[in-house]
Design a protein around this motif. Sequence first.
Motif, PDB file in Angstrom:
ATOM      1  N   SER A 283       0.813  -1.214   0.000  1.00 17.98           N
ATOM      2  CA  SER A 283       0.000   0.000   0.000  1.00 17.98           C
ATOM      3  C   SER A 283       0.846   1.263   0.000  1.00 17.98           C
ATOM      4  CB  SER A 283      -0.932   0.016   1.219  1.00 17.98           C
ATOM      5  OG  SER A 283      -0.178   0.008   2.425  1.00 17.98           O
ATOM      6  N   HIS A 284       2.157   1.111   0.128  1.00 18.89           N
ATOM      7  CA  HIS A 284       3.048   2.266   0.232  1.00 18.89           C
ATOM      8  C   HIS A 284       3.940   2.373  -1.002  1.00 18.89           C
ATOM      9  CE1 HIS A 284       1.814   2.560   4.397  1.00 18.89           C
ATOM     10  NE2 HIS A 284       2.226   1.334   4.618  1.00 18.89           N
ATOM     11  N   GLU A 285       4.183   3.602  -1.420  1.00 17.89           N
ATOM     12  CA  GLU A 285       5.123   3.817  -2.515  1.00 17.89           C
ATOM     13  C   GLU A 285       6.546   3.587  -2.034  1.00 17.89           C
ATOM     14  OE1 GLU A 285       6.416   7.534  -5.299  1.00 17.89           O
ATOM     15  OE2 GLU A 285       4.272   7.040  -5.244  1.00 17.89           O
ATOM     16  N   ALA A 286       7.285   2.837  -2.822  1.00 20.77           N
ATOM     17  CA  ALA A 286       8.684   2.524  -2.504  1.00 20.77           C
ATOM     18  C   ALA A 286       9.417   2.413  -3.838  1.00 20.77           C
ATOM     19  CB  ALA A 286       8.787   1.224  -1.707  1.00 20.77           C
ATOM     20  N   PRO A 287       9.918   3.523  -4.364  1.00 21.67           N
ATOM     21  CA  PRO A 287      10.343   3.575  -5.768  1.00 21.67           C
ATOM     22  C   PRO A 287      11.474   2.646  -6.163  1.00 21.67           C
ATOM     23  CG  PRO A 287      10.964   5.586  -4.590  1.00 21.67           C
ATOM     24  CD  PRO A 287      10.040   4.834  -3.691  1.00 21.67           C
ATOM     25  N   ALA A 288      12.273   2.173  -5.210  1.00 16.09           N
ATOM     26  CA  ALA A 288      13.372   1.267  -5.566  1.00 16.09           C
ATOM     27  C   ALA A 288      12.957  -0.200  -5.527  1.00 16.09           C
ATOM     28  CB  ALA A 288      14.554   1.490  -4.632  1.00 16.09           C
ATOM     29  N   THR A 289      11.715  -0.472  -5.148  1.00 14.24           N
ATOM     30  CA  THR A 289      11.298  -1.853  -4.906  1.00 14.24           C
ATOM     31  C   THR A 289      11.485  -2.751  -6.119  1.00 14.24           C
ATOM     32  OG1 THR A 289       9.672  -1.197  -3.246  1.00 14.24           O
ATOM     33  CG2 THR A 289       9.363  -3.342  -4.268  1.00 14.24           C
ATOM     34  N   VAL A 290      10.984  -2.324  -7.277  1.00 15.98           N
ATOM     35  CA  VAL A 290      11.031  -3.204  -8.441  1.00 15.98           C
ATOM     36  C   VAL A 290      12.467  -3.438  -8.893  1.00 15.98           C
ATOM     37  CG1 VAL A 290      10.396  -3.415 -10.876  1.00 15.98           C
ATOM     38  CG2 VAL A 290       8.702  -2.692  -9.199  1.00 15.98           C
ATOM     39  N   LEU A 291      13.270  -2.391  -8.921  1.00 19.55           N
ATOM     40  CA  LEU A 291      14.662  -2.561  -9.337  1.00 19.55           C
ATOM     41  C   LEU A 291      15.395  -3.535  -8.427  1.00 19.55           C
ATOM     42  CD1 LEU A 291      15.563   1.138 -10.197  1.00 19.55           C
ATOM     43  CD2 LEU A 291      15.295  -0.745 -11.809  1.00 19.55           C
ATOM     44  N   ASN A 292      15.213  -3.393  -7.117  1.00 21.81           N
ATOM     45  CA  ASN A 292      15.885  -4.308  -6.193  1.00 21.81           C
ATOM     46  C   ASN A 292      15.328  -5.722  -6.301  1.00 21.81           C
ATOM     47  OD1 ASN A 292      17.721  -2.466  -5.073  1.00 21.81           O
ATOM     48  ND2 ASN A 292      16.180  -1.667  -3.668  1.00 21.81           N
ATOM     49  N   SER A 293      14.020  -5.814  -6.515  1.00 22.38           N
ATOM     50  CA  SER A 293      13.397  -7.123  -6.627  1.00 22.38           C
ATOM     51  C   SER A 293      13.899  -7.884  -7.850  1.00 22.38           C
ATOM     52  CB  SER A 293      11.873  -6.965  -6.706  1.00 22.38           C
ATOM     53  OG  SER A 293      11.237  -8.195  -6.967  1.00 22.38           O
ATOM     54  N   ILE A 294      13.971  -7.213  -9.007  1.00 23.98           N
ATOM     55  CA  ILE A 294      14.391  -7.948 -10.201  1.00 23.98           C
ATOM     56  C   ILE A 294      15.875  -8.306 -10.144  1.00 23.98           C
ATOM     57  CG2 ILE A 294      12.515  -7.103 -11.634  1.00 23.98           C
ATOM     58  CD1 ILE A 294      14.448  -5.143 -12.948  1.00 23.98           C
ATOM     59  N   MET A 295      16.679  -7.505  -9.437  1.00 19.72           N
ATOM     60  CA  MET A 295      18.069  -7.922  -9.233  1.00 19.72           C
ATOM     61  C   MET A 295      18.131  -9.175  -8.374  1.00 19.72           C
ATOM     62  SD  MET A 295      20.553  -4.604  -8.824  1.00 19.72           S
ATOM     63  CE  MET A 295      19.543  -3.603  -7.740  1.00 19.72           C
ATOM     64  N   ASP A 296      17.247  -9.262  -7.391  1.00 22.22           N
ATOM     65  CA  ASP A 296      17.239 -10.388  -6.472  1.00 22.22           C
ATOM     66  C   ASP A 296      16.775 -11.671  -7.150  1.00 22.22           C
ATOM     67  OD1 ASP A 296      17.503 -11.648  -3.966  1.00 22.22           O
ATOM     68  OD2 ASP A 296      15.396 -11.277  -3.486  1.00 22.22           O
ATOM     69  N   LEU A 297      15.755 -11.558  -8.002  1.00 20.42           N
ATOM     70  CA  LEU A 297      15.162 -12.786  -8.552  1.00 20.42           C
ATOM     71  C   LEU A 297      15.703 -13.194  -9.918  1.00 20.42           C
ATOM     72  CD1 LEU A 297      12.956 -11.773 -10.882  1.00 20.42           C
ATOM     73  CD2 LEU A 297      11.604 -11.234  -8.870  1.00 20.42           C
ATOM     74  N   THR A 298      16.633 -12.424 -10.468  1.00 13.71           N
ATOM     75  CA  THR A 298      17.261 -12.804 -11.740  1.00 13.71           C
ATOM     76  C   THR A 298      18.533 -13.597 -11.471  1.00 13.71           C
ATOM     77  OG1 THR A 298      16.366 -10.849 -12.841  1.00 13.71           O
ATOM     78  CG2 THR A 298      18.222 -11.933 -13.910  1.00 13.71           C
ATOM     79  N   GLY A 301      24.392 -13.620 -13.890  1.00  9.92           N
ATOM     80  CA  GLY A 301      24.718 -13.544 -15.306  1.00  9.92           C
ATOM     81  C   GLY A 301      23.548 -13.151 -16.190  1.00  9.92           C
ATOM     82  N   GLY A 302      22.393 -12.917 -15.590  1.00 10.33           N
ATOM     83  CA  GLY A 302      21.206 -12.560 -16.353  1.00 10.33           C
ATOM     84  C   GLY A 302      21.159 -11.091 -16.707  1.00 10.33           C
ATOM     85  N   GLY A 303      20.075 -10.717 -17.376  1.00  6.31           N
ATOM     86  CA  GLY A 303      19.937  -9.340 -17.830  1.00  6.31           C
ATOM     87  C   GLY A 303      18.661  -8.700 -17.332  1.00  6.31           C
ATOM     88  N   LEU A 304      18.707  -7.383 -17.186  1.00  8.33           N
ATOM     89  CA  LEU A 304      17.556  -6.599 -16.758  1.00  8.33           C
ATOM     90  C   LEU A 304      17.267  -5.538 -17.809  1.00  8.33           C
ATOM     91  CD1 LEU A 304      18.598  -5.900 -13.033  1.00  8.33           C
ATOM     92  CD2 LEU A 304      17.421  -7.915 -13.947  1.00  8.33           C
ATOM     93  N   GLY A 305      16.072  -5.559 -18.364  1.00  7.18           N
ATOM     94  CA  GLY A 305      15.614  -4.497 -19.237  1.00  7.18           C
ATOM     95  C   GLY A 305      14.752  -3.550 -18.425  1.00  7.18           C
ATOM     96  N   SER A 326      17.159  10.006  -6.970  1.00  9.73           N
ATOM     97  CA  SER A 326      18.184   9.237  -6.269  1.00  9.73           C
ATOM     98  C   SER A 326      17.503   8.167  -5.422  1.00  9.73           C
ATOM     99  CB  SER A 326      19.017  10.163  -5.375  1.00  9.73           C
ATOM    100  OG  SER A 326      20.024   9.444  -4.704  1.00  9.73           O
ATOM    101  N   LEU A 327      17.721   6.901  -5.767  1.00  8.97           N
ATOM    102  CA  LEU A 327      17.039   5.795  -5.114  1.00  8.97           C
ATOM    103  C   LEU A 327      18.043   4.858  -4.448  1.00  8.97           C
ATOM    104  CD1 LEU A 327      14.511   4.893  -7.972  1.00  8.97           C
ATOM    105  CD2 LEU A 327      14.265   6.594  -6.149  1.00  8.97           C
ATOM    106  N   SER A 328      17.581   4.132  -3.452  1.00  9.18           N
ATOM    107  CA  SER A 328      18.448   3.195  -2.704  1.00  9.18           C
ATOM    108  C   SER A 328      18.497   1.858  -3.438  1.00  9.18           C
ATOM    109  CB  SER A 328      17.919   3.014  -1.279  1.00  9.18           C
ATOM    110  OG  SER A 328      17.962   4.222  -0.573  1.00  9.18           O
ATOM    111  N   ILE A 329      19.329   1.810  -4.448  1.00  9.86           N
ATOM    112  CA  ILE A 329      19.451   0.623  -5.293  1.00  9.86           C
ATOM    113  C   ILE A 329      20.548  -0.293  -4.753  1.00  9.86           C
ATOM    114  CG2 ILE A 329      19.857  -0.211  -7.635  1.00  9.86           C
ATOM    115  CD1 ILE A 329      17.374   1.509  -7.302  1.00  9.86           C
ATOM    116  N   ARG A 330      20.284  -1.587  -4.735  1.00  6.90           N
ATOM    117  CA  ARG A 330      21.283  -2.560  -4.270  1.00  6.90           C
ATOM    118  C   ARG A 330      22.260  -2.880  -5.408  1.00  6.90           C
ATOM    119  NH1 ARG A 330      18.981  -7.694  -1.465  1.00  6.90           N
ATOM    120  NH2 ARG A 330      21.194  -7.838  -0.912  1.00  6.90           N
ATOM    121  N   LEU A 331      23.034  -1.875  -5.778  1.00  3.12           N
ATOM    122  CA  LEU A 331      23.961  -2.054  -6.887  1.00  3.12           C
ATOM    123  C   LEU A 331      24.993  -3.134  -6.581  1.00  3.12           C
ATOM    124  CD1 LEU A 331      24.719  -1.053  -9.694  1.00  3.12           C
ATOM    125  CD2 LEU A 331      26.211   0.640  -8.619  1.00  3.12           C
TER     126      LEU A 331
END
Length: 409
Positions: A283-298, A301-305, A326-331
């Motif tokens: 229910s809450h906005e969390a702008p880095a969620t999807v980017l961090n999630s797809i890094m976690d579940l890929t 050696g995979g790719g992110l579009g 500026s987002l808290s990305i798990r680079l």
Amino acid sequence: MSNNRAVTYQGPMKVAVQDIAYPTFELQDGPGVNPLNVGRKVPHGAILKVVTTNICGSDQHMVRGRTTAPEGLVLGHEITGEVIETGPGVEFIQVGDICSVPFNIACGRCKNCKEGKTGICLNVNPDRPGSAYGYVDMGGWVGGQAEYVLVPYADWNLLKFPDRDQALEKILDLTMLSDIFPTGYHGAYTAGTTTGSTVYVAGAGPVGLAAAVSAQLLGAAVVIVGDLNEDRLAKARSIGCETVDVSKGDPKDQIEQILGVPEVDCAVDAVGFEARGHGKDASHEAPATVLNSIMDLTAAGGGLGIPGLYVTGDPGAVDDAAKIGSLSIRLGLGWAKSLSFTTGQCPVMKYHRGLMNAILHDKVKIGDAVNATVIGLDQAPKGYAEFDSGVARKYVIDPHNTTGKVSPN
């Protein structure tokens, strides 16, 4: 002088249909027009009678007040139209041609254009590389949710459909070539989707569904689409996708139930900067969620579009950092897994001719996949409101009822 009407941004959650100037072969001053572009001559341009122009999620970001867009900005960057006048510098495009207009404006002359990077043309926006019709900080080229629109560098930008009658018959598919179909394809392609791939697409809006269809075209074995909206997830299932409801928890767990392992070969972010959390945080906005999630579940050696939109100015962001993008990305996670990332505007011209051929030869029905819904120009405010509510539709504005599908109400 002919009349012209268009959809304009009037402040957060407000759009209106107004009279605007008929286009000429010179860029006029107006809301959002870069001062350095005022008076710019466009002898290489064409004036189009708009056949269809679509409401995009990127438009919705502006309408929600989540950008620095000025009031009065003419909206619309997804345009298909009929050429009714050409400038003296146009050689090949002719009056009567039905054409798709790439949303990103490109000159065809600069280094980036010659390398196929038409999303970051160096000559059309005085502020930075890249431009688009009717969009904030993109140079001020007037939007196409209008009766008539000017397209610069017409010989370069316009994709002419080979047969007028066939184009009009398939217009609800072909209208998607201006943006969402190439953008979704770009997401799937740059993520590395190929024969036998397992693919996760975050977001079941029109771009996400276009990415899912594109992954299928590219040969994916399984396409999994994640979202919070059950109607949109149902639409994804109707086109042969597996789905996960991210409001029920970490998508990895649901992916494991589908694939037997909690990871995919590649992933696409079709959500962007207005992402919400997962599970109890949905229910809450969390702008880095999807980017961090797809890094976690890929898988490593995979790719992110990442065709989902991220901005440098968001006055409605959840914190000061996010207000400047500026987002808290798990680079570190992405680095450790050797993931590849591709972001930015889709270079539409790289893909649109091939995708046009796929439509014309009945290899894909993208209009059905995104539930293309035709409305008239005066119905645009209602269309924006319904799209904002999360309906599983892609609204297609037909200003002149060329399709014959506009209802009177």
